[in-house]
Design a protein around this motif. Sequence first.
Motif, PDB file in Angstrom:
ATOM      1  N   ASP A   1      33.630 -86.845  19.101  1.00 32.10           N
ATOM      2  CA  ASP A   1      33.277 -88.174  18.615  1.00 32.10           C
ATOM      3  C   ASP A   1      34.196 -89.206  19.277  1.00 32.10           C
ATOM      4  O   ASP A   1      35.405 -89.173  19.087  1.00 32.10           O
ATOM      5  CB  ASP A   1      33.423 -88.217  17.090  1.00 32.10           C
ATOM      6  CG  ASP A   1      33.009 -89.565  16.519  1.00 32.10           C
ATOM      7  OD1 ASP A   1      32.515 -90.423  17.280  1.00 32.10           O
ATOM      8  OD2 ASP A   1      33.167 -89.749  15.292  1.00 32.10           O
ATOM      9  N   TYR A   2      33.586 -90.092  20.067  1.00 29.77           N
ATOM     10  CA  TYR A   2      34.357 -91.122  20.745  1.00 29.77           C
ATOM     11  C   TYR A   2      34.387 -92.434  19.957  1.00 29.77           C
ATOM     12  O   TYR A   2      34.855 -93.461  20.463  1.00 29.77           O
ATOM     13  CB  TYR A   2      33.776 -91.396  22.134  1.00 29.77           C
ATOM     14  CG  TYR A   2      33.780 -90.217  23.083  1.00 29.77           C
ATOM     15  CD1 TYR A   2      34.897 -89.404  23.219  1.00 29.77           C
ATOM     16  CD2 TYR A   2      32.661 -89.929  23.862  1.00 29.77           C
ATOM     17  CE1 TYR A   2      34.911 -88.330  24.091  1.00 29.77           C
ATOM     18  CE2 TYR A   2      32.668 -88.864  24.746  1.00 29.77           C
ATOM     19  CZ  TYR A   2      33.791 -88.068  24.860  1.00 29.77           C
ATOM     20  OH  TYR A   2      33.801 -87.005  25.732  1.00 29.77           O
ATOM     21  N   GLY A   3      33.891 -92.424  18.751  1.00 30.07           N
ATOM     22  CA  GLY A   3      33.714 -93.657  17.987  1.00 30.07           C
ATOM     23  C   GLY A   3      34.989 -94.445  17.774  1.00 30.07           C
ATOM     24  O   GLY A   3      34.983 -95.678  17.793  1.00 30.07           O
ATOM     25  N   ALA A   4      36.128 -93.754  17.595  1.00 23.93           N
ATOM     26  CA  ALA A   4      37.384 -94.448  17.330  1.00 23.93           C
ATOM     27  C   ALA A   4      37.823 -95.317  18.501  1.00 23.93           C
ATOM     28  O   ALA A   4      38.565 -96.295  18.320  1.00 23.93           O
ATOM     29  CB  ALA A   4      38.475 -93.437  16.982  1.00 23.93           C
TER      30      ALA A   4
ATOM     31  N   GLN B   1      38.274 -84.195  24.999  1.00 21.43           N
ATOM     32  CA  GLN B   1      38.960 -84.183  23.710  1.00 21.43           C
ATOM     33  C   GLN B   1      40.245 -85.003  23.749  1.00 21.43           C
ATOM     34  O   GLN B   1      40.540 -85.757  22.811  1.00 21.43           O
ATOM     35  CB  GLN B   1      39.269 -82.742  23.300  1.00 21.43           C
ATOM     36  CG  GLN B   1      39.783 -82.621  21.873  1.00 21.43           C
ATOM     37  CD  GLN B   1      38.757 -83.082  20.853  1.00 21.43           C
ATOM     38  OE1 GLN B   1      37.638 -82.573  20.806  1.00 21.43           O
ATOM     39  NE2 GLN B   1      39.131 -84.068  20.039  1.00 21.43           N
ATOM     40  N   ALA B   2      41.018 -84.881  24.829  1.00 22.10           N
ATOM     41  CA  ALA B   2      42.274 -85.625  24.921  1.00 22.10           C
ATOM     42  C   ALA B   2      42.021 -87.129  24.926  1.00 22.10           C
ATOM     43  O   ALA B   2      42.756 -87.892  24.284  1.00 22.10           O
ATOM     44  CB  ALA B   2      43.051 -85.207  26.167  1.00 22.10           C
ATOM     45  N   SER B   3      40.985 -87.565  25.636  1.00 22.67           N
ATOM     46  CA  SER B   3      40.690 -89.005  25.664  1.00 22.67           C
ATOM     47  C   SER B   3      40.195 -89.484  24.307  1.00 22.67           C
ATOM     48  O   SER B   3      40.513 -90.603  23.878  1.00 22.67           O
ATOM     49  CB  SER B   3      39.672 -89.322  26.758  1.00 22.67           C
ATOM     50  OG  SER B   3      38.460 -88.605  26.563  1.00 22.67           O
ATOM     51  N   ALA B   4      39.431 -88.663  23.596  1.00 20.20           N
ATOM     52  CA  ALA B   4      38.982 -89.024  22.253  1.00 20.20           C
ATOM     53  C   ALA B   4      40.169 -89.165  21.305  1.00 20.20           C
ATOM     54  O   ALA B   4      40.193 -90.056  20.445  1.00 20.20           O
ATOM     55  CB  ALA B   4      38.000 -87.983  21.719  1.00 20.20           C
TER      56      ALA B   4
END
Length: 238
Positions: free
Chosen positions: A79-82, A141-144
């Motif tokens: 989830d990239y929403g943040a 995942q790390a970028s999220a």
Amino acid sequence: MRAAYRDTRLPGGDCLRDPRVGGPVDLYLIITGMSESPDSKTTRSRRALALLVAVLAAASLAAGCGGSDSVYDGSPPPDYGALSDSPAPLDSLYGQANELLPGGTGAFDDLMSDLEGFPAVVNVWASWCGPCRAEFPHFQQASADMGSEVAFLGVNSQDSESAAATFLEASPLPYPSFYDPDKEITEQLEAGKGLPATAFFNAAGERTFTKLGPYRDEAELVADVDRYALETGDEPEG
């Protein structure tokens, strides 16, 4: 004789491959080109040997360098929403999620200047590179998880734009990648010896380290982000 087959194996067995160089066919042509007399018995023996080596090389390539078992073919991203609440200029960066950006080194340098004040991680990848594809979930995942305090960016190197775009459809990133078919940005980052590679920048915009080769897991990647981007970096490059 210098062989034209240029897969370089890392300690873990991954391959760093230059896609501009053919594999077994080039090897066959170079070996047969050693012969002075096209009709000699020695020439025929060398051609037979070259063909055998080419076949064995192709089999090795399929088994260990980007074969189906080692290639990431896409999975649901995190989830990239943040990241939508990231501070400027990170919000603008992630507003270009999954895009391939033109402009070469000039556009890349301009964007890196805009990002000064935030550490940055630049992953150099290609759709044809099996180890690049295998480490993609770690960057997703790390970028999220870290993208609100660290700028993540990609460089798509020596690739077909259509192939890169197709891969990104299956493996979406929350950040853009510069399209770099001629390796200009790649060479600037000292990442031209093989893919994948990852360059780290501190908040002052200084490149602190370029890692050649893939990340085995997210923990290894996060450790390098902490060491070379969030901190000053123990191995600064001149």
